[in-house]
Design an enzyme around this catalytic site. Structure first.
Site, PDB file in Angstrom:
ATOM      1  N   GLY A   1       0.856  -1.192   0.000  1.00  0.00           N
ATOM      2  CA  GLY A   1       0.000   0.000   0.000  1.00  0.00           C
ATOM      3  C   GLY A   1       0.888   1.238   0.000  1.00  0.00           C
TER       4      GLY A   1
ATOM      5  N   THR B   1       6.969  -2.657  11.139  1.00  0.00           N
ATOM      6  CA  THR B   1       6.560  -1.315  11.572  1.00  0.00           C
ATOM      7  C   THR B   1       5.043  -1.170  11.470  1.00  0.00           C
ATOM      8  OG1 THR B   1       6.904  -0.501   9.321  1.00  0.00           O
ATOM      9  CG2 THR B   1       8.714  -0.165  10.876  1.00  0.00           C
TER      10      THR B   1
ATOM     11  N   ARG C   1       1.830  -3.608  12.815  1.00  0.00           N
ATOM     12  CA  ARG C   1       1.248  -3.850  14.134  1.00  0.00           C
ATOM     13  C   ARG C   1       1.880  -5.125  14.690  1.00  0.00           C
ATOM     14  NH1 ARG C   1      -0.044   0.612  13.943  1.00  0.00           N
ATOM     15  NH2 ARG C   1      -2.069   1.607  14.257  1.00  0.00           N
TER      16      ARG C   1
ATOM     17  N   GLU D   1       1.759  -3.883  23.450  1.00  0.00           N
ATOM     18  CA  GLU D   1       2.378  -2.586  23.745  1.00  0.00           C
ATOM     19  C   GLU D   1       1.753  -1.923  24.962  1.00  0.00           C
ATOM     20  OE1 GLU D   1       3.260  -1.530  19.124  1.00  0.00           O
ATOM     21  OE2 GLU D   1       2.392   0.045  20.334  1.00  0.00           O
TER      22      GLU D   1
ATOM     23  N   HIS E   1       7.580   2.132  18.955  1.00  0.00           N
ATOM     24  CA  HIS E   1       6.457   2.570  18.104  1.00  0.00           C
ATOM     25  C   HIS E   1       6.586   4.060  17.739  1.00  0.00           C
ATOM     26  CE1 HIS E   1       2.023   1.620  16.919  1.00  0.00           C
ATOM     27  NE2 HIS E   1       2.584   2.460  16.053  1.00  0.00           N
TER      28      HIS E   1
END
Ligand code: GLV
Ligand code: GLV
Length: 321
Positions: free
Chosen positions: A155, A234, A236, A265, A283
Site C-alpha cells: 500500500g 513497523t 502492528r 504494547e 512505536h
C-alpha cells in the site's frame, strides 16, 4: 454547536482548526489519560478524535452516548476501533492515511539498515566501553545491493519502502491480496506469501492488523525464511507471533529482526530484550514533528467535514450493519 472530544493534546494547527469549528473538550497535559477520564471526556460529545491506544468499543460508545456521530482516529491503523459496533450505531469512522507514508517508510528503512548492519549491537558495544578492534570478521552484517526486498502489503507505506529499497539496489517483490497499483513503478513481482518468505533477504511488513493478518508470520512462516534474512515490522505487533520470533532469533534461524511494534504494547516480550540480533524501537514510525502535525490536521479536517455534514477526506469503510 458541535462538541469535539479530543483524547490527547494535538500538535500543529489542529487545535485552532477545531476551536474555530466547534467546542473542544480535551485532556489536560501531554500524558495519556486513564480510561475513566477518557470515558468522562467523550460523554455527550458529537465527534471523538482518538489515538491508537484508545479502545473504541461498546463501553466507549455507550459512554459517549446517542449523540456521537463520528470517531476520527489520529492514525492510519484503526484496529483499536470496533468497526462493527460503529456501523450498528451509524457512527462514521475516519483515519489518517497518506500523510505518514514517508515518515513510516523512513523508519522502516532505518530498521532495515540497522538490522542488516547490526547497528544496535555495535552501538551497545561501544557504549559499554568494551575493548574492540577492527577485524575482517568483526561485526559483519549483510549487503543490501543485489538482494530481494519482500514487502507484505504494497500500500502507501509499503510502496515508499519499496522505492527506498530500489535506491539501495534491492529488487522488490510483494505479497498482497490484490495486485498493487504500485507494482509497475517499482517493477515489483507479486508472489504468494510462502514464496516471498523463502526468496527474500529482507521482509518488511506493511499490512493492517485484521483477523486475517493476526499472526500472519508464525513459526511455519519464519521457518520458510532464509537463515541470512531479516524481518522488519513497523505495522502492528500482532501480525507476528512474537513468541515464535523469539525462538527463531534465539536459534539463529533467521539473521535478525527490526521491530517498532509489539503484540502487547507498551510491554516488550522479555525474550526479545535478551537478544543481540534484534533492533527494538518504541512505536515511533510516524514520530516526526511534521508528520504528527499533518496527522492531527487531517484528523481535524475529517472531524470538521463531518460536523458540517460534508464527506470526510479519509473515511474507513465499515462492515454492513
Ligand atoms: C501508527 O501506528 C498509525 O497507525 O498511525
Ligand atoms: C501500515 O500499517 C500500512 O497499512 O501500510
Amino acid at each position: 454547536m458541535t462538541t469535539f472530544a479530543v483524547t490527547a493534546a494535538l500538535p500543529g494547527r489542529a487545535p485552532e482548526m477545531l476551536a474555530e469549528a466547534g467546542e473542544v473538550r480535551d485532556v489536560p497535559g501531554a500524558g495519556r489519560p486513564e480510561r475513566e477520564e477518557l470515558l468522562r471526556l467523550v460523554e455527550g460529545a458529537d465527534i471523538a478524535l482518538t489515538m491508537l491506544y484508545v479502545r473504541v468499543d461498546e463501553e466507549f460508545l455507550d459512554a459517549a452516548g446517542e449523540g456521537l456521530r463520528a470517531v476520527c482516529n489520529v492514525a492510519v491503523g484503526f484496529d483499536n476501533v470496533d468497526l462493527a459496533a460503529c456501523a450498528r450505531r451509524g457512527i462514521v469512522v475516519t483515519n489518517t492515511p497518506g500523510v505518514l507514508d514517508d515518515a513510516t517508510a523512513d523508519l522502516a528503512f532505518a530498521l532495515i539498515l540497522a538490522a542488516r548492519r547490526r547497528l544496535g549491537e555495535a552501538e551497545r558495544l561501544v557504549r559499554a566501553g568494551e575493548p574492540w578492534e577492527w577485524g575482517m570478521g568483526f561485526m559483519v552484517g549483510h549487503d543490501l545491493r543485489g538482494g530481494r526486498l519482500g514487502i507484505v502489503g504494497l500500500g502507501g507505506i509499503g510502496a515508499r519502502v519499496g522505492a527506498r529499497g530500489r535506491g539501495f539496489g534491492l529488487e522488490v517483490a510483494y505479497f498482497g491480496r490484490r495486485e498493487s497499483p504500485h507494482e509497475a513503478e517499482l517493477e515489483a513481482t507479486r508472489l504468494d506469501l510462502d514464496e516471498l518468505l523463502a526468496t527474500s533477504d529482507v521482509i518488511s511488513l506493511h499490512t493492517p492488523l485484521t483477523p486475517e493478518t493476526q499472526h500472519l508470520i508464525g513459526a511455519r512462516e519464519l521457518a520458510l525464511m532464509k537463515p541470512t534474512a531479516t524481518l522488519v515490522n513497523t505495522a502492528r505487533g500482532a501480525v507476528v507471533d512474537e513468541e515464535a520470533l523469539v525462538e527463531a532469533l534465539r536459534e539463529g534461524r533467521i539473521a535478525g529482526a527490526g521491530l517498532d511494534v509489539y503484540e502487547d504494547e507498551p510491554s516488550v516480550n522479555p525474550g526479545l530484550l535478551e537478544l543481540e540480533n534484534v533492533v527494538l524501537l518504541p512505536h515511533i514510525g510516524s514520530a516526526t514533528v511534521e508528520t504528527r502535525a499533518a496527522m492531527a490536521e487531517l484528523a481535524a479536517r475529517n472531524a470538521i467535514a463531518i460536523a458540517r455534514g460534508e464527506e470526510p477526506q479519509a473515511p474507513v469503510p465499515l462492515p454492513d450493519a
